[in-house]
Design a protein around this motif. Structure first.
Motif, PDB file in Angstrom:
ATOM      1  N   GLY A   1       0.813  -1.208   0.000  1.00 14.03           N
ATOM      2  CA  GLY A   1       0.000   0.000   0.000  1.00 14.03           C
ATOM      3  C   GLY A   1       0.842   1.252   0.000  1.00 14.03           C
ATOM      4  N   MET A   2       0.217   2.353  -0.330  1.00 15.78           N
ATOM      5  CA  MET A   2       0.813   3.682  -0.211  1.00 15.78           C
ATOM      6  C   MET A   2      -0.031   4.460   0.792  1.00 15.78           C
ATOM      7  SD  MET A   2       1.085   6.798  -3.024  1.00 15.78           S
ATOM      8  CE  MET A   2       2.477   6.132  -3.958  1.00 15.78           C
ATOM      9  N   ILE A   3       0.618   5.078   1.781  1.00 16.67           N
ATOM     10  CA  ILE A   3      -0.094   5.864   2.788  1.00 16.67           C
ATOM     11  C   ILE A   3       0.366   7.311   2.714  1.00 16.67           C
ATOM     12  CG2 ILE A   3       1.577   5.234   4.600  1.00 16.67           C
ATOM     13  CD1 ILE A   3      -0.804   5.405   6.601  1.00 16.67           C
ATOM     14  N   LEU A   4      -0.590   8.231   2.741  1.00 16.53           N
ATOM     15  CA  LEU A   4      -0.266   9.657   2.664  1.00 16.53           C
ATOM     16  C   LEU A   4      -1.294  10.484   3.408  1.00 16.53           C
ATOM     17  CD1 LEU A   4      -2.479  10.920   0.480  1.00 16.53           C
ATOM     18  CD2 LEU A   4      -0.899   9.933  -1.179  1.00 16.53           C
ATOM     19  N   GLU A   5      -0.897  11.692   3.763  1.00 14.45           N
ATOM     20  CA  GLU A   5      -1.794  12.688   4.342  1.00 14.45           C
ATOM     21  C   GLU A   5      -2.141  13.710   3.261  1.00 14.45           C
ATOM     22  OE1 GLU A   5       0.046  13.813   8.521  1.00 14.45           O
ATOM     23  OE2 GLU A   5       1.571  13.129   7.095  1.00 14.45           O
ATOM     24  N   PRO A   6      -3.406  14.012   3.033  1.00 12.36           N
ATOM     25  CA  PRO A   6      -3.757  15.054   2.057  1.00 12.36           C
ATOM     26  C   PRO A   6      -3.207  16.426   2.436  1.00 12.36           C
ATOM     27  CG  PRO A   6      -5.673  13.718   2.602  1.00 12.36           C
ATOM     28  CD  PRO A   6      -4.605  13.349   3.576  1.00 12.36           C
ATOM     29  N   VAL A   7      -3.041  16.659   3.718  1.00 14.59           N
ATOM     30  CA  VAL A   7      -2.295  17.821   4.225  1.00 14.59           C
ATOM     31  C   VAL A   7      -1.398  17.301   5.332  1.00 14.59           C
ATOM     32  CG1 VAL A   7      -2.377  20.104   5.299  1.00 14.59           C
ATOM     33  CG2 VAL A   7      -4.221  19.396   3.764  1.00 14.59           C
ATOM     34  N   GLN A   8      -0.105  17.492   5.199  1.00 13.19           N
ATOM     35  CA  GLN A   8       0.785  17.093   6.280  1.00 13.19           C
ATOM     36  C   GLN A   8       0.659  18.104   7.414  1.00 13.19           C
ATOM     37  OE1 GLN A   8       4.832  16.451   4.947  1.00 13.19           O
ATOM     38  NE2 GLN A   8       4.344  14.381   4.233  1.00 13.19           N
ATOM     39  N   GLY A   9       0.173  17.636   8.559  1.00 11.33           N
ATOM     40  CA  GLY A   9      -0.037  18.534   9.685  1.00 11.33           C
ATOM     41  C   GLY A   9       1.213  18.720  10.513  1.00 11.33           C
ATOM     42  N   GLU A  10       1.636  17.661  11.209  1.00 18.34           N
ATOM     43  CA  GLU A  10       2.850  17.744  12.024  1.00 18.34           C
ATOM     44  C   GLU A  10       4.066  18.049  11.159  1.00 18.34           C
ATOM     45  OE1 GLU A  10       3.117  17.699  15.231  1.00 18.34           O
ATOM     46  OE2 GLU A  10       1.036  17.204  15.689  1.00 18.34           O
ATOM     47  N   GLY A  11       4.010  17.684   9.888  1.00 14.91           N
ATOM     48  CA  GLY A  11       5.112  17.972   8.983  1.00 14.91           C
ATOM     49  C   GLY A  11       5.278  19.433   8.646  1.00 14.91           C
ATOM     50  N   GLY A  12       4.314  20.272   9.053  1.00 21.51           N
ATOM     51  CA  GLY A  12       4.445  21.710   8.837  1.00 21.51           C
ATOM     52  C   GLY A  12       3.288  22.359   8.116  1.00 21.51           C
TER      53      GLY A  12
END
Length: 530
Positions: free
Chosen positions: A221-232
């Motif tokens: 699988g591929m996992i992603l955040e539509p908006v990276q929160g903790e990433g900035g």
């Protein structure tokens, strides 16, 4: 969830009271792993909507919102009514995975909100009541369904604090997954930003998956955040997200969207993937879906439902109070168009912060989507190297004053929906086209204008957080170097409250920068000083 240490026990200077005993006992008794309590030395005793009242009598505007959990703010009447309804009914409070009317109502409302193409063939798994456990469930699900074990994730990601969730997060100490670049404008991994940077990121992903010598076998699988929160607070470009959907679909790789923090209207759409029209195979949901109480689920395509009974379980997955509060929250957000409200208000807040940033060189970038907003603070007076290295400059040159050293613009088109964090075509979807960078230089290989952003300023960000608290405003820090001030207000915030938040925040940035200019980055003023 950046950890900073407060420089004083009370945000109100020398005031003493019973709350200080509570804070001392917390420090003596609780784990050294505690986070928010270090930077926010307050003792909340009452809360309603955006406002928290501390044991010392001070009131604060809460733009942390339980790290995005409180879509309707503290103690919203519809949430309290739903909780009282369950308590007064005599219904069981914890039921494992048994069917109940409360659970049935929750699932019905949840499925009503799902992206088209998923709702009509969805399955739901209730998990242990935390987003990180739902991430673990999603990883187990796709591995069981595909028979494969590898996972593709992205630099800068945050998916939780358990072992599997940490392994797919950006700060993983041991590399157990293939990690791809996540497109962004200000700190583009390719140094160009905009659609060109997003295109290179997509090509990198495609090459990694198709090259038989990449060392990365076809993943589960591929996992992603539509908006990276903790990433900035970095929104994924819509075109790039659609590209990832096509890339995974063409290769039979399940796409997992982590909507733990972005869901339930936070970004200006009910789910952040709705902006791009993408339908993931798996959605990881928590925080706001429980209406302020612990709840986490994964929702996924029915053809992935191949795991055996008991393949994932959790004692507290049958939290009836959270399901009732969640049903009330989901319905209220949907019926009152709070996602659309978040898009409109978020656009106005981003515009005002962008205008402020253009006049203050320490504001490197302003970005976000809806009511998920980030302000990255930088040190234009320092050399490009290790963060915090001072640069010799002329006395009196402001570190954060009118007319920053870097003008607006930068490589790439920052005005279209394909940009990483530039201003989006849809209402206020992404930050500002005034991106603060060092002088650009041509890249001999690509023909693009390479650029280097100014170094992050984590010390200044921590000082801003303290100055905000002095002014009665609670904010979070995030980003790669804890240099991004984050705003996560409830979706019910009023126009007047939003203005008050921005007044306090901009005043805090100005004061912290002035203090750092006067005393240096390591001699900030005590938070109670006048």
């Amino acid at each position: 969830m950046a950890v900073t240490e407060s420089m004083g026990q009370a945000a109100s200077g020398e005031t003493r009271g019973p709350h200080e005993g509570i804070l001392r006992r917390q420090s003596a008794r609780e784990s050294s792993a505690r986070t928010y309590a270090r930077a926010l030395p307050i003792v909340p005793v009452r809360a309603r909507g955006l406002t928290i009242e501390g044991a010392d009598g001070r009131r604060y505007l809460d733009c942390l919102s339980g790290a995005g959990t409180l879509a309707l703010g503290h103690n919203h009447p519809v949430v309290l009514e739903a909780i009282r309804g369950v308590l007064d009914s005599g219904a069981p409070l914890s039921v494992l995975d048994l069917a109940t009317p409360v659970k049935d109502a929750f699932v019905t409302e949840l499925f009503r909100t799902l992206p088209p193409g998923l709702a009509d063939r969805a399955r739901v798994q209730f998990c242990g009541p935390a987003g990180t456990d739902a991430v673990e469930a999603a990883l187990k699900l796709v591995r069981a369904a595909t028979g494969r074990s590898g996972v593709v994730a992205f630099a800068g990601a945050y998916h939780g604090m358990t072992a599997g969730a940490l392994a797919v997060s950006g700060g993983a100490p041991d590399v157990q997954v293939a990690r791809l670049p996540y497109p962004q404008d200000y700190r583009c991994p390719f140094g160009i930003g905009g659609p060109s940077g997003a295109e290179l990121a997509a090509r990198w992903a495609e090459s990694l998956l198709d090259d038989p010598k990449s060392g990365v076998p076809l993943p589960a699988g591929m996992i992603l955040e539509p908006v990276q929160g903790e990433g900035g607070v970095i929104p994924a470009p819509d075109d790039w997200l659609r590209r990832m959907r096509r890339l995974t679909a063409d290769r039979s790789i399940p796409l997992i969207a982590d909507e733990v923090q972005t869901g339930v209207g936070r970004t200006g759409a009910f789910w952040a993937v709705d902006h791009s029209g993408v339908t993931p195979d798996v959605m990881v949901l928590s925080k706001a879906i429980g209406g302020s109480l612990p709840l986490a689920v994964i929702v996924y395509r029915d053809d992935l439902d191949t795991w055996q009974p008991g393949a994932h379980a959790g004692t507290f997955r049958g939290n009836q109070l959270a399901m009732a509060a969640g049903t009330a929250t989901l319905a209220y957000v949907r019926e009152n168009a709070l996602a659309e409200r978040a898009a409109t208000l978020g656009s106005r807040m981003l515009t005002r912060l962008a205008d402020f940033g253009r006049e203050h060189a320490c504001v490197g970038d302003v970005r976000g989507r809806g009511l998920m907003i980030g302000i990255e603070l930088v040190a234009p007076e320092r050399e490009h190297g290790e963060p915090g290295t001072p640069e010799r400059r002329e006395p009196g040159t402001p570190a954060c004053g009118g007319g920053g050293p870097a003008g607006p613009g930068g490589a790439g088109d920052l005005t279209g929906a394909g940009g990483g964090s530039g201003a989006g075509a849809d209402a206020g979807s992404r930050g500002v086209p005034d991106t603060r960078t060092a002088p650009t230089a041509p890249d001999a290989t690509m023909g693009f204008a390479a650029r280097t952003p100014y170094p992050p300023a984590p010390g200044l960000a921590a000082a801003v957080q303290r100055e905000c608290l002095r002014r009665g405003l609670i904010v979070e820090l995030g980003g790669r170097h804890a240099s991004v001030v984050r705003l996560l207000p409830p979706l019910t915030i009023s126009d007047e409250q939003a203005e008050a938040v921005l007044d306090r925040l901009t005043d805090a940035i100005t004061a912290a920068a002035r203090d750092q200019e006067t005393h240096g980055p390591h001699r900030q003023r005590h938070p109670g000083a006048g």
